[in-house]
Scaffold this active site. Structure first.
Site, PDB file in Angstrom:
ATOM      1  N   ASP B  71     -75.830 -16.324 -55.940  1.00 16.32           N
ATOM      2  CA  ASP B  71     -77.049 -17.305 -56.068  1.00 16.32           C
ATOM      3  C   ASP B  71     -77.673 -17.407 -56.023  1.00 16.32           C
ATOM      4  O   ASP B  71     -77.065 -17.283 -54.191  1.00 16.32           O
ATOM      5  CB  ASP B  71     -76.394 -17.316 -57.003  1.00 16.32           C
ATOM      6  CG  ASP B  71     -74.780 -18.687 -56.599  1.00 16.32           C
ATOM      7  OD1 ASP B  71     -73.989 -19.341 -57.377  1.00 16.32           O
ATOM      8  OD2 ASP B  71     -75.117 -19.064 -55.931  1.00 16.32           O
ATOM      9  N   ASP B  76     -69.492 -22.649 -48.395  1.00 16.97           N
ATOM     10  CA  ASP B  76     -69.740 -23.169 -47.102  1.00 16.97           C
ATOM     11  C   ASP B  76     -68.901 -23.072 -46.018  1.00 16.97           C
ATOM     12  O   ASP B  76     -68.536 -23.835 -45.642  1.00 16.97           O
ATOM     13  CB  ASP B  76     -69.932 -24.865 -46.806  1.00 16.97           C
ATOM     14  CG  ASP B  76     -69.544 -25.493 -47.522  1.00 16.97           C
ATOM     15  OD1 ASP B  76     -69.740 -26.675 -48.474  1.00 16.97           O
ATOM     16  OD2 ASP B  76     -68.724 -25.106 -47.967  1.00 16.97           O
ATOM     17  N   HIS B  84     -68.913 -23.945 -57.903  1.00 22.82           N
ATOM     18  CA  HIS B  84     -69.858 -24.561 -58.497  1.00 22.82           C
ATOM     19  C   HIS B  84     -69.684 -23.875 -60.049  1.00 22.82           C
ATOM     20  O   HIS B  84     -68.928 -22.994 -59.763  1.00 22.82           O
ATOM     21  CB  HIS B  84     -71.238 -24.563 -57.668  1.00 22.82           C
ATOM     22  CG  HIS B  84     -71.477 -23.411 -56.966  1.00 22.82           C
ATOM     23  ND1 HIS B  84     -72.330 -23.267 -56.194  1.00 22.82           N
ATOM     24  CD2 HIS B  84     -71.580 -22.196 -58.168  1.00 22.82           C
ATOM     25  CE1 HIS B  84     -72.151 -21.903 -56.104  1.00 22.82           C
ATOM     26  NE2 HIS B  84     -71.925 -21.382 -57.058  1.00 22.82           N
ATOM     27  N   GLY B  91     -76.944 -15.169 -69.944  1.00 19.42           N
ATOM     28  CA  GLY B  91     -77.396 -14.681 -68.227  1.00 19.42           C
ATOM     29  C   GLY B  91     -75.383 -15.430 -67.805  1.00 19.42           C
ATOM     30  O   GLY B  91     -74.550 -15.615 -68.107  1.00 19.42           O
ATOM     31  N   GLY B  93     -75.893 -18.132 -66.917  1.00 24.81           N
ATOM     32  CA  GLY B  93     -75.384 -19.264 -68.052  1.00 24.81           C
ATOM     33  C   GLY B  93     -73.602 -19.605 -67.794  1.00 24.81           C
ATOM     34  O   GLY B  93     -73.459 -18.971 -68.812  1.00 24.81           O
ATOM     35  N   ASP B  95     -71.221 -19.050 -65.987  1.00 21.38           N
ATOM     36  CA  ASP B  95     -70.565 -18.864 -64.964  1.00 21.38           C
ATOM     37  C   ASP B  95     -69.430 -20.251 -63.760  1.00 21.38           C
ATOM     38  O   ASP B  95     -70.613 -21.043 -63.781  1.00 21.38           O
ATOM     39  CB  ASP B  95     -71.057 -17.672 -64.435  1.00 21.38           C
ATOM     40  CG  ASP B  95     -71.646 -16.481 -65.556  1.00 21.38           C
ATOM     41  OD1 ASP B  95     -72.638 -15.456 -64.638  1.00 21.38           O
ATOM     42  OD2 ASP B  95     -71.517 -17.128 -66.405  1.00 21.38           O
ATOM     43  N   HIS B 119     -62.443 -29.174 -64.268  1.00 16.24           N
ATOM     44  CA  HIS B 119     -64.022 -29.677 -63.733  1.00 16.24           C
ATOM     45  C   HIS B 119     -64.914 -28.635 -64.042  1.00 16.24           C
ATOM     46  O   HIS B 119     -65.925 -29.150 -64.994  1.00 16.24           O
ATOM     47  CB  HIS B 119     -64.017 -30.635 -62.157  1.00 16.24           C
ATOM     48  CG  HIS B 119     -65.536 -30.912 -61.797  1.00 16.24           C
ATOM     49  ND1 HIS B 119     -66.009 -31.905 -61.875  1.00 16.24           N
ATOM     50  CD2 HIS B 119     -66.603 -30.701 -60.952  1.00 16.24           C
ATOM     51  CE1 HIS B 119     -66.627 -32.445 -61.217  1.00 16.24           C
ATOM     52  NE2 HIS B 119     -67.416 -31.282 -61.116  1.00 16.24           N
ATOM     53  N   GLU B 120     -64.966 -27.838 -63.070  1.00 17.60           N
ATOM     54  CA  GLU B 120     -66.241 -27.125 -63.480  1.00 17.60           C
ATOM     55  C   GLU B 120     -66.311 -26.178 -64.541  1.00 17.60           C
ATOM     56  O   GLU B 120     -67.306 -25.716 -65.155  1.00 17.60           O
ATOM     57  CB  GLU B 120     -65.727 -25.421 -62.389  1.00 17.60           C
ATOM     58  CG  GLU B 120     -65.790 -25.843 -60.743  1.00 17.60           C
ATOM     59  CD  GLU B 120     -66.934 -26.453 -60.478  1.00 17.60           C
ATOM     60  OE1 GLU B 120     -66.838 -27.479 -59.395  1.00 17.60           O
ATOM     61  OE2 GLU B 120     -67.547 -26.168 -60.619  1.00 17.60           O
ATOM     62  N   HIS B 123     -68.204 -28.416 -66.800  1.00 18.69           N
ATOM     63  CA  HIS B 123     -70.040 -27.988 -66.212  1.00 18.69           C
ATOM     64  C   HIS B 123     -70.520 -26.909 -67.318  1.00 18.69           C
ATOM     65  O   HIS B 123     -70.961 -26.845 -68.253  1.00 18.69           O
ATOM     66  CB  HIS B 123     -70.026 -27.541 -64.985  1.00 18.69           C
ATOM     67  CG  HIS B 123     -70.331 -28.280 -64.122  1.00 18.69           C
ATOM     68  ND1 HIS B 123     -69.942 -29.703 -64.741  1.00 18.69           N
ATOM     69  CD2 HIS B 123     -69.519 -28.368 -62.985  1.00 18.69           C
ATOM     70  CE1 HIS B 123     -70.243 -30.232 -63.343  1.00 18.69           C
ATOM     71  NE2 HIS B 123     -69.943 -30.309 -62.481  1.00 18.69           N
ATOM     72  N   HIS B 129     -71.991 -34.626 -63.915  1.00 19.29           N
ATOM     73  CA  HIS B 129     -70.798 -35.318 -63.287  1.00 19.29           C
ATOM     74  C   HIS B 129     -70.957 -36.842 -63.678  1.00 19.29           C
ATOM     75  O   HIS B 129     -71.492 -36.726 -64.059  1.00 19.29           O
ATOM     76  CB  HIS B 129     -71.244 -35.654 -61.718  1.00 19.29           C
ATOM     77  CG  HIS B 129     -71.102 -34.400 -61.221  1.00 19.29           C
ATOM     78  ND1 HIS B 129     -71.519 -33.647 -59.531  1.00 19.29           N
ATOM     79  CD2 HIS B 129     -69.485 -33.677 -61.292  1.00 19.29           C
ATOM     80  CE1 HIS B 129     -70.754 -32.804 -59.381  1.00 19.29           C
ATOM     81  NE2 HIS B 129     -70.203 -32.312 -60.023  1.00 19.29           N
TER      82      HIS B 129
END
Lengths: 85, 367
Positions: B71, B76, B84, B91, B93, B95, B119-120, B123, B129
């Protein structure tokens, strides 16, 4: 008065902060333009984004990379932006 | 709390998920348990149902990857960005991607997968947040013991704004106490009342046998406002006027019914990390000891020295003649310990170490 060198953020901190603000606060990558003009614009854009991030985390909104602000930027976190992107 | 632009959410409240790639840092079952527990936190707060789908096309695809992984948001390396997720949608969405360069764990070393997943997945359900540092949806990682990871009021308000309040599920209707298969989850003496727990319900009766019909029945949240799940075990220390309530890997110290209590981890008692919950507990003030029943074993805890006695755990059936293999509730009254196994109540004289009487568990409720 001569600025106390210790107060100035280190170049690597400025770089970290720019990356952080680009990723989570939509700071625009360095746009093209004349050197001086670019410098003025990017500094004020940076200040505005720092203030936005300080507001989100309830920090004092100085617009500057003080140590508290840098500490929060260095904390492990979620990769989703804090503002609409 | 905040939402994505246009507040996307899942139309269908039954949402499928699939773990497409596991992390080698943890056992598969621990990874699955972490996601199950994280999803349960959200489905306890809103009318949502999650189904694990191992084949088809799931709504939420979960995977672990490092650096660039398909994506626009490469990871990092160690630290920094941990994971994330994408807002609800077709699709990609919904994930969720976790950075494999982190060390994922069920405990404190490394990053607690359960808490980052909670947390994820917020989302994935449509929450953005939160500015509330106590919220699960706060962007920065909080290293707490997993007992403290629970939804804040801010999280609950956010998810209920999107999906509404949870519907009263059948099991939270009052259990049929005189059903022949009725059994208790826990029992404890509070003052001069015996309190029995089942699912999210509790019955209170006096210890005087002549008044057993003055039974009070209520939803446990009335008397135990801090405790939002069913009770596994409970014991009281009359001299301290304190009751300890056990739910999963947490215990709660209740000084006064109807008031807030604070939580701790059962592992503070000295249980090994493989112990996920306690089945029953009873304090014997004559000896200053608290007995915990876990599966087929029992432990003895010294309240004065605040640690487990050596030589435990031991098999229940070795030392408690006549008691069944497993115990699911226990309390002490006068010179007897009453142990509950299945649908039976066993009266045990702990001084003479012998069984006195066996009756049906729900006869304590007048059945």
């Amino acid at each position: 008065l001569p600025i106390d060198q210790d107060l100035l953020p280190k170049p690597e901190d400025v770089e970290l902060a720019e990356g952080y603000l680009r990723r989570f606060y939509n700071l625009n990558p360095r746009s093209r333009g004349k050197m001086l003009e670019r410098r003025i614009r990017s500094t004020s854009a940076m200040e505005e984004k720092i203030r936005e991030m300080q507001n989100f985390f309830g920090l004092r909104e100085t617009g500057r990379l003080d140590s508290h602000t840098l500490d929060v930027m260095k904390e492990p976190r979620c990769g989703v932006p804090d503002v609409e992107s | 709390f905040s939402f994505y632009p246009e507040k996307p959410k899942w139309k269908n409240h039954t949402i499928t998920y699939m773990i497409a790639k596991y992390t080698p840092d943890m056992k598969r079952e621990d990874v699955e348990k972490s996601f199950r527990s994280a999803l349960k936190m959200w489905s306890d707060a809103a009318p949502l149902r999650f189904i694990k789908d191992n084949h088809g096309k799931a709504d939420i695809l979960i995977s672990f990857a490092r650096r660039t992984h398909g994506d626009f948001f490469s990871f990092d390396g160690p630290g920094g960005v941990l994971a994330h997720a994408f807002q609800p949608g077709e699709g990609m969405g919904g994930d969720v991607h976790f950075d494999e360069d982190e060390t994922w764990t069920t405990g404190k070393k490394g990053y607690n997968l359960f808490s980052v997943a909670a947390h994820e997945l917020g989302h994935s359900l449509g929450l953005s947040h939160s500015r509330d540092p106590s919220a699960i949806m706060y962007p920065n990682y909080k290293s707490q013991s997993s007992t403290q990871y629970s939804l804040s009021k801010d999280d609950v308000l956010g998810i209920q704004t999107l999906y509404g309040k949870p519907t009263i599920k059948v099991e939270t209707a009052a259990p049929k106490k005189c059903d022949p298969n009725f059994s208790f989850d826990a029992a404890v003496l509070i003052g001069n009342e015996i309190v029995f727990f089942k699912n999210r319900y509790m019955w209170m009766r006096t210890t005087q046998t002549t008044y057993w019909n003055r039974l009070r029945e209520s939803h446990s949240s009335t008397y135990l406002p801090s405790i939002s799940s069913h009770v596994d075990a409970a014991y009281d220390i009359p001299a301290k006027g304190v009751v300890y309530i056990f739910t999963g890997h947490k215990y709660w110290v209740v000084q006064q019914l109807k008031t807030k209590s604070h939580a701790g981890s059962i592992h503070e008692y000295g249980f090994s990390s493989s112990v996920r919950q306690v089945d029953a507990a009873v304090h014997v003030s004559e000896y200053g000891k608290t007995v915990f029943f876990v599966g087929e074993f029992y432990y003895r805890y010294d309240e004065r020295r605040r640690r487990m006695d050596p030589g435990f755990p031991r098999l229940i059936q070795t030392d408690w003649p006549g008691i069944p293999r497993k115990v699911n509730a226990a309390f002490k009254l006068d010179g007897n310990i009453f142990l509950f196994g299945g649908t039976k109540s066993y009266q045990y004289d702990f001084r003479q170490n012998r069984m006195v009487k066996i009756i049906s568990a729900n006869s304590w409720l007048g059945c």
